[in-house]
Design a protein around this motif. Structure first.
Motif, PDB file in Angstrom:
ATOM      1  N   GLU A 191       0.720  -1.149  -0.011  1.00  0.00           N
ATOM      2  CA  GLU A 191      -0.123   0.141   0.067  1.00  0.00           C
ATOM      3  C   GLU A 191       0.843   1.078   0.080  1.00  0.00           C
ATOM      4  OE1 GLU A 191      -3.018  -0.061   3.014  1.00  0.00           O
ATOM      5  OE2 GLU A 191      -3.258  -1.897   2.614  1.00  0.00           O
ATOM      6  N   GLY A 192       1.901   1.144   0.695  1.00  0.00           N
ATOM      7  CA  GLY A 192       2.751   2.383   0.899  1.00  0.00           C
ATOM      8  C   GLY A 192       3.442   2.713  -0.499  1.00  0.00           C
ATOM      9  N   LEU A 193       3.837   1.485  -1.205  1.00  0.00           N
ATOM     10  CA  LEU A 193       4.503   1.767  -2.454  1.00  0.00           C
ATOM     11  C   LEU A 193       3.715   2.282  -3.644  1.00  0.00           C
ATOM     12  CD1 LEU A 193       7.002   1.117  -4.189  1.00  0.00           C
ATOM     13  CD2 LEU A 193       6.278  -1.146  -4.660  1.00  0.00           C
ATOM     14  N   SER A 194       2.133   1.801  -3.394  1.00  0.00           N
ATOM     15  CA  SER A 194       1.315   2.328  -4.400  1.00  0.00           C
ATOM     16  C   SER A 194       1.014   3.722  -4.027  1.00  0.00           C
ATOM     17  CB  SER A 194       0.076   1.285  -4.185  1.00  0.00           C
ATOM     18  OG  SER A 194       0.425   0.105  -4.478  1.00  0.00           O
ATOM     19  N   ALA A 195       1.067   4.151  -2.698  1.00  0.00           N
ATOM     20  CA  ALA A 195       0.663   5.605  -2.561  1.00  0.00           C
ATOM     21  C   ALA A 195       1.932   6.462  -2.901  1.00  0.00           C
ATOM     22  CB  ALA A 195       0.492   5.603  -1.207  1.00  0.00           C
ATOM     23  N   LEU A 196       2.887   5.869  -2.747  1.00  0.00           N
ATOM     24  CA  LEU A 196       4.178   6.617  -3.102  1.00  0.00           C
ATOM     25  C   LEU A 196       4.313   6.742  -4.945  1.00  0.00           C
ATOM     26  CD1 LEU A 196       7.242   7.425  -2.390  1.00  0.00           C
ATOM     27  CD2 LEU A 196       7.963   5.450  -2.922  1.00  0.00           C
ATOM     28  N   VAL A 197       3.862   5.634  -5.336  1.00  0.00           N
ATOM     29  CA  VAL A 197       4.067   5.726  -6.782  1.00  0.00           C
ATOM     30  C   VAL A 197       3.133   6.806  -7.565  1.00  0.00           C
ATOM     31  CG1 VAL A 197       3.782   4.630  -9.104  1.00  0.00           C
ATOM     32  CG2 VAL A 197       4.911   3.412  -7.262  1.00  0.00           C
ATOM     33  N   ALA A 198       2.028   6.850  -6.618  1.00  0.00           N
ATOM     34  CA  ALA A 198       0.855   7.938  -7.162  1.00  0.00           C
ATOM     35  C   ALA A 198       1.343   9.237  -6.909  1.00  0.00           C
ATOM     36  CB  ALA A 198      -0.450   7.648  -6.408  1.00  0.00           C
ATOM     37  N   ALA A 199       2.155   9.352  -6.111  1.00  0.00           N
ATOM     38  CA  ALA A 199       2.678  10.758  -5.778  1.00  0.00           C
ATOM     39  C   ALA A 199       4.004  11.048  -6.470  1.00  0.00           C
ATOM     40  CB  ALA A 199       3.168  11.007  -4.249  1.00  0.00           C
ATOM     41  N   LEU A 200       4.543  10.099  -7.261  1.00  0.00           N
ATOM     42  CA  LEU A 200       5.904  10.342  -7.903  1.00  0.00           C
ATOM     43  C   LEU A 200       5.482  10.754  -9.478  1.00  0.00           C
ATOM     44  CD1 LEU A 200       7.781   6.994  -7.602  1.00  0.00           C
ATOM     45  CD2 LEU A 200       8.188   9.270  -6.486  1.00  0.00           C
ATOM     46  N   VAL A 201       4.098  10.518  -9.753  1.00  0.00           N
ATOM     47  CA  VAL A 201       3.605  11.277 -10.734  1.00  0.00           C
ATOM     48  C   VAL A 201       3.893  12.767 -10.985  1.00  0.00           C
ATOM     49  CG1 VAL A 201       1.503  11.967 -12.242  1.00  0.00           C
ATOM     50  CG2 VAL A 201       1.768   9.512 -11.392  1.00  0.00           C
ATOM     51  N   ASN A 202       3.914  13.365  -9.641  1.00  0.00           N
ATOM     52  CA  ASN A 202       4.108  14.792  -9.607  1.00  0.00           C
ATOM     53  C   ASN A 202       5.344  15.262  -9.512  1.00  0.00           C
ATOM     54  OD1 ASN A 202       1.345  14.197  -8.758  1.00  0.00           O
ATOM     55  ND2 ASN A 202       0.985  16.712  -8.567  1.00  0.00           N
ATOM     56  N   CYS A 203       6.511  14.087  -9.381  1.00  0.00           N
ATOM     57  CA  CYS A 203       7.838  14.394  -9.101  1.00  0.00           C
ATOM     58  C   CYS A 203       8.750  14.507 -10.419  1.00  0.00           C
ATOM     59  CB  CYS A 203       8.527  13.255  -8.061  1.00  0.00           C
ATOM     60  SG  CYS A 203       7.779  13.325  -6.577  1.00  0.00           S
ATOM     61  N   THR A 204       8.217  15.542 -11.216  1.00  0.00           N
ATOM     62  CA  THR A 204       8.653  15.780 -12.486  1.00  0.00           C
ATOM     63  C   THR A 204      10.500  16.171 -12.698  1.00  0.00           C
ATOM     64  OG1 THR A 204       8.199  18.121 -12.413  1.00  0.00           O
ATOM     65  CG2 THR A 204       6.585  16.290 -13.662  1.00  0.00           C
ATOM     66  N   SER A 205      11.066  16.219 -11.592  1.00  0.00           N
ATOM     67  CA  SER A 205      12.314  16.600 -11.562  1.00  0.00           C
ATOM     68  C   SER A 205      13.246  15.507 -11.073  1.00  0.00           C
ATOM     69  CB  SER A 205      12.798  17.806 -10.962  1.00  0.00           C
ATOM     70  OG  SER A 205      11.871  19.129 -11.501  1.00  0.00           O
ATOM     71  N   LEU A 206      12.574  14.406 -10.319  1.00  0.00           N
ATOM     72  CA  LEU A 206      13.265  13.307  -9.832  1.00  0.00           C
ATOM     73  C   LEU A 206      14.440  12.715 -10.427  1.00  0.00           C
ATOM     74  CD1 LEU A 206      12.871  12.503  -6.743  1.00  0.00           C
ATOM     75  CD2 LEU A 206      11.760  10.226  -7.690  1.00  0.00           C
ATOM     76  N   GLU A 207      15.568  12.606  -9.907  1.00  0.00           N
ATOM     77  CA  GLU A 207      16.641  11.994 -10.726  1.00  0.00           C
ATOM     78  C   GLU A 207      17.286  10.983 -10.021  1.00  0.00           C
ATOM     79  OE1 GLU A 207      19.596  15.173 -10.593  1.00  0.00           O
ATOM     80  OE2 GLU A 207      18.629  16.313 -12.247  1.00  0.00           O
ATOM     81  N   TRP A 208      16.716  10.721  -8.639  1.00  0.00           N
ATOM     82  CA  TRP A 208      17.395   9.644  -7.828  1.00  0.00           C
ATOM     83  C   TRP A 208      16.566   9.309  -6.764  1.00  0.00           C
ATOM     84  CZ3 TRP A 208      19.316   8.347  -2.822  1.00  0.00           C
ATOM     85  CH2 TRP A 208      20.389   7.438  -3.008  1.00  0.00           C
ATOM     86  N   LEU A 209      16.222   7.916  -6.798  1.00  0.00           N
ATOM     87  CA  LEU A 209      15.208   7.257  -5.961  1.00  0.00           C
ATOM     88  C   LEU A 209      15.717   6.088  -5.266  1.00  0.00           C
ATOM     89  CD1 LEU A 209      12.166   7.123  -4.995  1.00  0.00           C
ATOM     90  CD2 LEU A 209      11.643   5.531  -7.056  1.00  0.00           C
ATOM     91  N   ASN A 210      15.731   5.821  -4.141  1.00  0.00           N
ATOM     92  CA  ASN A 210      16.475   4.701  -3.366  1.00  0.00           C
ATOM     93  C   ASN A 210      15.311   3.878  -2.506  1.00  0.00           C
ATOM     94  OD1 ASN A 210      17.757   2.397  -2.192  1.00  0.00           O
ATOM     95  ND2 ASN A 210      19.320   3.938  -1.083  1.00  0.00           N
ATOM     96  N   LEU A 211      14.931   2.692  -2.676  1.00  0.00           N
ATOM     97  CA  LEU A 211      13.687   2.268  -2.105  1.00  0.00           C
ATOM     98  C   LEU A 211      14.505   0.830  -1.355  1.00  0.00           C
ATOM     99  CD1 LEU A 211      10.902   2.757  -4.574  1.00  0.00           C
ATOM    100  CD2 LEU A 211      10.949   3.269  -2.149  1.00  0.00           C
ATOM    101  N   SER A 212      15.697   0.743  -1.471  1.00  0.00           N
ATOM    102  CA  SER A 212      16.063  -0.750  -0.975  1.00  0.00           C
ATOM    103  C   SER A 212      15.739  -0.905   0.433  1.00  0.00           C
ATOM    104  CB  SER A 212      17.513  -0.686  -1.394  1.00  0.00           C
ATOM    105  OG  SER A 212      18.377   0.055  -0.312  1.00  0.00           O
ATOM    106  N   ASP A 213      15.882  -2.080   1.062  1.00  0.00           N
ATOM    107  CA  ASP A 213      15.376  -2.476   2.482  1.00  0.00           C
ATOM    108  C   ASP A 213      14.267  -2.058   2.799  1.00  0.00           C
ATOM    109  OD1 ASP A 213      18.051  -3.828   2.928  1.00  0.00           O
ATOM    110  OD2 ASP A 213      18.865  -2.121   2.541  1.00  0.00           O
ATOM    111  N   ASN A 214      13.082  -2.456   2.080  1.00  0.00           N
ATOM    112  CA  ASN A 214      11.926  -2.462   2.482  1.00  0.00           C
ATOM    113  C   ASN A 214      11.394  -3.738   2.399  1.00  0.00           C
ATOM    114  OD1 ASN A 214      10.907   0.548   3.255  1.00  0.00           O
ATOM    115  ND2 ASN A 214      12.154   0.673   1.340  1.00  0.00           N
ATOM    116  N   ASP A 215       9.786  -3.921   2.654  1.00  0.00           N
ATOM    117  CA  ASP A 215       9.197  -5.377   2.644  1.00  0.00           C
ATOM    118  C   ASP A 215       8.398  -5.255   1.372  1.00  0.00           C
ATOM    119  OD1 ASP A 215       8.536  -7.749   2.677  1.00  0.00           O
ATOM    120  OD2 ASP A 215       7.415  -7.404   4.847  1.00  0.00           O
TER     121      ASP A 215
END
Ligand SMILES: *[C@@H]1O[C@H](CO)[C@@H](O)[C@H](O)[C@H]1NC(C)=O
Ligand SMILES: *[C@@H]1O[C@H](CO)[C@@H](O)[C@H](O)[C@H]1NC(C)=O
Ligand SMILES: *[C@@H]1O[C@H](CO)[C@@H](O)[C@H](O)[C@H]1NC(C)=O
Ligand SMILES: *[C@@H]1O[C@H](CO)[C@@H](O)[C@H](O)[C@H]1NC(C)=O
Ligand SMILES: *[C@@H]1O[C@H](CO)[C@@H](O)[C@H](O)[C@H]1NC(C)=O
Ligand SMILES: CC(=O)N[C@H]1CO[C@H](CO)[C@@H](O)[C@@H]1O
Length: 233
Positions: A191-215
């Motif tokens: 659920e957290g990942l889905s909510a995050l991805v929905a918000a990423l749509v607005n992150c138009t300048s994002l160059e770096w994303l680290n999601l390691s070590d989650n479940d």
């Protein structure tokens, strides 16, 4: 400026840095910042330090390490937050290992720092599902005008799905400026990942994303939406 106490008397360690040691002696190179150390002991006045921070026009990085719940008392904490909110020059704030309520108070004060570029918030509290106050405050902060924020580092806070939900909307608000987002070493699931991805749509300048070590072991749906997001131009 340097205040020293025997280690046993330290209760808070607060590092105030300036470039090139504008505050004077005791510099140390750390992440390319020059640090001057203020080490608060149990008799020191947190409110006084807030006054100093509010007056400073050269302070560029505020690094708060370890601020337990019972330290200073409410009045001093209030004066401390007020000093931060008076801002002039702070561009980077690091909050490491402070209690949930302390973080919430500091996050509210940071809402006045429209010039803030970098926020590092790590090892702070159990960000699990029963403990989202701090992340609600973070969400409010992100929505409140830190429009120049380009780096948000939230490593190691045990952030749960509920924690992500508490600040995902704020992430949308800073989307246009955000370049680096680090969410490694947390407890984000589907659920957290889905909510995050929905918000990423607005992150138009994002160059770096680290999601390691989650479940993500049960996060098939979230991973599919992440994959879709990665493939959109
Ligand atoms: C923070 O900003 C709010 C509104 O922008 C203002 O009312 C408040 O006085 C500011 N706080 C400080 C301590 O400057
Ligand atoms: C926070 O700091 C205290 C005091 O130094 C320490 O005992 C505790 O382990 C630290 N917590 C984390 C998560 O690092
Ligand atoms: C992380 O949060 C969960 C609840 O969401 C809790 O059960 C667990 O003990 C927390 N872990 C740590 C290291 O605090
Ligand atoms: C996020 O992006 C959508 C679609 O581009 C837009 O409608 C919405 O206003 C944005 N949200 C925020 C908080 O900026
Ligand atoms: C991503 O986050 C993990 C967990 O915090 C960390 O160990 C790793 O070094 C990070 N990756 C990079 C490329 O910084
Ligand atoms: C309350 C306050 O002093 N806010 C200031 C914070 O810094 C920005 C930019 O430097 C100013 O525009 C605000 O007025």
């Amino acid at each position: 400026m340097r205040r020293m106490r025997p280690i046993s008397a330290w209760r808070i360690l607060l590092l105030l840095s300036t470039t090139q040691g504008l505050l004077g002696v005791g510099r140390e190179e750390l992440n390319a910042w020059w640090y001057d150390f203020f080490q608060l002991g149990e008799d020191d006045d947190l409110g006084w330090l807030g006054y100093f921070i509010g007056k400073s026009v050269k302070l560029q990085c505020l690094d708060i390490q370890y601020l337990p719940e019972d330290d200073g008392g409410e009045q001093q904490m209030h004066a401390f937050s007020d000093g931060i909110a008076r801002n002039q020059s702070i561009q980077k704030v690091v909050i490491d290992n402070v209690s949930n309520n302390r973080f919430a108070a500091i996050a509210r004060a940071l809402g006045n720092l429209s010039q803030l570029e970098e926020l590092v918030f790590k090892r702070n509290f159990n960000g699990g599902r029963n403990n989202v106050n701090g992340f609600t405050a973070l969400g409010t902060l992100l929505e409140s005008g830190v429009s120049k924020l380009r780096k948000l580092d939230l490593v190691g806070n045990n952030i749960s799905d509920a924690g992500v939900a508490a600040f995902a909307h704020g992430l949308r608000s800073i989307g246009p400026s955000l370049k680096e987002l680090d969410l490694g070493w947390n407890s984000i699931g589907n659920e957290g990942l889905s909510a995050l991805v929905a918000a990423l749509v607005n992150c138009t300048s994002l160059e770096w994303l680290n999601l390691s070590d989650n479940d993500f072991s049960l996060a098939a749906a979230g991973l599919v939406s992440l994959s879709d997001w990665l493939q959109t131009a």
